[in-house]
Design a protein around this motif. Structure first.
Motif, PDB file in Angstrom:
ATOM      1  N   PRO A   1       0.824  -1.012  -0.190  1.00  0.00           N
ATOM      2  CA  PRO A   1      -0.202   0.031   0.084  1.00  0.00           C
ATOM      3  C   PRO A   1       0.751   1.266   0.070  1.00  0.00           C
ATOM      4  O   PRO A   1       2.024   1.348   0.575  1.00  0.00           O
ATOM      5  CB  PRO A   1      -0.868  -0.170   1.395  1.00  0.00           C
ATOM      6  N   PRO A   2       0.520   2.300  -0.764  1.00  0.00           N
ATOM      7  CA  PRO A   2       1.192   3.474  -0.801  1.00  0.00           C
ATOM      8  C   PRO A   2       1.172   4.352   0.235  1.00  0.00           C
ATOM      9  O   PRO A   2       0.873   5.644  -0.023  1.00  0.00           O
ATOM     10  CB  PRO A   2       0.898   3.949  -2.322  1.00  0.00           C
ATOM     11  N   ARG A   3       1.253   3.978   1.387  1.00  0.00           N
ATOM     12  CA  ARG A   3       1.202   4.644   2.616  1.00  0.00           C
ATOM     13  C   ARG A   3       2.226   5.888   2.710  1.00  0.00           C
ATOM     14  O   ARG A   3       1.884   7.018   3.605  1.00  0.00           O
ATOM     15  CB  ARG A   3       1.114   3.868   4.059  1.00  0.00           C
ATOM     16  N   GLY A   4       3.335   5.722   2.300  1.00  0.00           N
ATOM     17  CA  GLY A   4       4.501   6.913   2.313  1.00  0.00           C
ATOM     18  C   GLY A   4       4.272   7.771   1.466  1.00  0.00           C
ATOM     19  O   GLY A   4       5.148   8.555   1.285  1.00  0.00           O
ATOM     20  N   ILE A   5       3.479   7.763   0.366  1.00  0.00           N
ATOM     21  CA  ILE A   5       3.141   8.869  -0.537  1.00  0.00           C
ATOM     22  C   ILE A   5       2.157   9.749  -0.530  1.00  0.00           C
ATOM     23  O   ILE A   5       0.857   9.554  -0.164  1.00  0.00           O
ATOM     24  CB  ILE A   5       2.825   8.003  -2.048  1.00  0.00           C
ATOM     25  N   PRO A   6       2.403  10.997   0.177  1.00  0.00           N
ATOM     26  CA  PRO A   6       1.278  12.062   0.263  1.00  0.00           C
ATOM     27  C   PRO A   6       0.400  12.411  -0.941  1.00  0.00           C
ATOM     28  O   PRO A   6       0.879  12.363  -1.842  1.00  0.00           O
ATOM     29  CB  PRO A   6       2.142  13.298   0.790  1.00  0.00           C
ATOM     30  N   LEU A   7      -0.630  13.019  -0.515  1.00  0.00           N
ATOM     31  CA  LEU A   7      -1.558  13.255  -1.572  1.00  0.00           C
ATOM     32  C   LEU A   7      -0.969  14.448  -2.838  1.00  0.00           C
ATOM     33  O   LEU A   7      -1.296  14.325  -3.752  1.00  0.00           O
ATOM     34  CB  LEU A   7      -2.642  14.045  -1.151  1.00  0.00           C
ATOM     35  N   SER A   8      -0.024  15.226  -2.075  1.00  0.00           N
ATOM     36  CA  SER A   8       0.525  16.136  -2.907  1.00  0.00           C
ATOM     37  C   SER A   8       1.703  15.530  -3.855  1.00  0.00           C
ATOM     38  O   SER A   8       1.792  16.335  -4.937  1.00  0.00           O
ATOM     39  CB  SER A   8       1.391  17.368  -1.833  1.00  0.00           C
ATOM     40  N   GLY A   9       1.818  14.336  -3.885  1.00  0.00           N
ATOM     41  CA  GLY A   9       2.855  13.582  -4.490  1.00  0.00           C
ATOM     42  C   GLY A   9       2.099  12.868  -5.905  1.00  0.00           C
ATOM     43  O   GLY A   9       2.764  12.825  -6.955  1.00  0.00           O
ATOM     44  N   TYR A  10       1.002  12.908  -5.703  1.00  0.00           N
ATOM     45  CA  TYR A  10       0.035  12.398  -6.789  1.00  0.00           C
ATOM     46  C   TYR A  10      -0.019  12.964  -8.143  1.00  0.00           C
ATOM     47  O   TYR A  10       0.011  12.106  -9.286  1.00  0.00           O
ATOM     48  CB  TYR A  10      -1.081  11.831  -6.322  1.00  0.00           C
ATOM     49  N   PRO A  11       0.025  14.327  -8.230  1.00  0.00           N
ATOM     50  CA  PRO A  11      -0.046  15.035  -9.703  1.00  0.00           C
ATOM     51  C   PRO A  11       1.236  14.716 -10.385  1.00  0.00           C
ATOM     52  O   PRO A  11       1.442  14.440 -11.444  1.00  0.00           O
ATOM     53  CB  PRO A  11      -0.080  16.401  -9.323  1.00  0.00           C
ATOM     54  N   ARG A  12       2.507  14.523  -9.437  1.00  0.00           N
ATOM     55  CA  ARG A  12       3.952  14.004 -10.143  1.00  0.00           C
ATOM     56  C   ARG A  12       3.745  12.572 -10.704  1.00  0.00           C
ATOM     57  O   ARG A  12       4.247  12.442 -11.700  1.00  0.00           O
ATOM     58  CB  ARG A  12       5.047  14.234  -9.138  1.00  0.00           C
ATOM     59  N   LEU A  13       3.133  11.825  -9.986  1.00  0.00           N
ATOM     60  CA  LEU A  13       2.875  10.394 -10.219  1.00  0.00           C
ATOM     61  C   LEU A  13       1.877  10.336 -11.598  1.00  0.00           C
ATOM     62  O   LEU A  13       2.267   9.613 -12.552  1.00  0.00           O
ATOM     63  CB  LEU A  13       2.165   9.440  -9.462  1.00  0.00           C
ATOM     64  N   ALA A  14       1.039  11.360 -11.909  1.00  0.00           N
ATOM     65  CA  ALA A  14       0.301  11.290 -12.925  1.00  0.00           C
ATOM     66  C   ALA A  14       1.243  11.722 -14.380  1.00  0.00           C
ATOM     67  O   ALA A  14       0.786  11.166 -15.192  1.00  0.00           O
ATOM     68  CB  ALA A  14      -1.056  12.240 -12.763  1.00  0.00           C
TER      69      ALA A  14
END
Length: 273
Positions: free
Chosen positions: A192-205
């Motif tokens: 599970p991606p527990r260590g990835i903050p919501l602010s990081g998801y645009p970069r993942l996209a």
């Protein structure tokens, strides 16, 4: 467009995706990235899947399942390399993929292997092993070699499975969405991606957009040509990355990586001569 044209564009796209993935693997827990990235990847292509005829049958299901398994196993190894090596070093390692693709093409697609192809495999393997020791600081040479071998083998099998699906009429949206969706669900459940903050998801996209573009171009190239030939062209990615590093950082790349990259490209070209 021809298979060659698709493969050339895919190589440039992979160079960009590799650089961006290296940054993400440095900033976030690297194995936790895999699940969300695969989910994003599948979501980008899902809309197109509604406009194609879906192919059914146990052979198709088996090929999809095998493709997803190769993607799951290979991704774990490649993200180990991303976390501990440079983007150029990762590309040198993954450039070995044409060799397994050549072997499994012969086994699964009945394509013969020549003496030149075998010689090319030796040249490529030697070049990559030459680059391994200084390229992966925190990985032992044995672990680095194992990660490269797993990544190259699974990617080689994956591209042959792609050709086998294509030969059965399976469309690009089917091929891509099924394997990435399965891999995404498996990774999110297991890591599970527990260590990835919501602010990081645009970069993942953003990264998913680059990687999806690469895979779509690669699949399109494989549909039109031989898997090993396509991977030969994509194997120029290390040289593209080395050129980018030299221009961006205004410094000469390590001679060991330059030699390994040249060996990879020369060996793969020899292998499909």
């Amino acid at each position: 467009m021809s298979a060659t044209a698709f493969a050339i564009v895919a190589a440039f796209t992979l160079a960009g995706a590799t650089i961006y993935t290296k940054r993400l693997a440095t900033d976030f827990p690297h194995h936790q990235l895999i699940g969300p990235l695969f989910v994003f990847n599948s979501l980008l292509v899902v809309p197109f899947a509604f406009f194609v005829h879906w192919h059914l049958g146990w052979r198709i299901y088996a090929l999809h399942a095998a493709s997803a398994l190769m993607l799951i196993v290979g991704s774990y190894a490649i993200f180990d390399l991303f976390a501990h090596g440079s983007a150029a070093a990762v590309a040198v390692g993954t450039a070995m993929t044409p060799m397994p693709a050549l072997i499994f093409s012969a086994l699964l697609l009945s394509a013969p292997i020549t003496g030149l192809q075998a010689a090319g495999a030796i040249v490529v393997t030697t070049g990559v092993l030459f680059a391994l020791a200084p390229a992966f600081g925190l990985l032992s040479r044995r672990r680095a070699a194992a990660s490269v071998l797993v990544s190259a083998t699974t990617n080689g099998v994956l591209i042959v499975l792609t050709k086998m699906l294509s030969n059965r009429g399976v469309t690009l949206p089917e091929i891509y969405t099924v394997r990435t969706a399965i891999a995404g669900v498996v990774y999110v459940a297991l890591i599970p991606p527990r260590g990835i903050p919501l602010s990081g998801y645009p970069r993942l996209a953003i990264r998913s957009s680059l990687q999806t573009a690469y895979f779509v171009l690669l699949i399109a190239a494989v549909q039109r040509g031989h898997p090993a030939t396509v991977q030969t062209i994509v194997a120029t990615t290390p040289l593209l990355l080395l050129a980018w590093n030299a221009v961006w950082h205004r410094r000469r790349p390590p001679l060991r990586l330059v030699a390994a990259s040249v060996a990879v490209v020369a060996g793969v070209a020899l292998a499909v001569a």
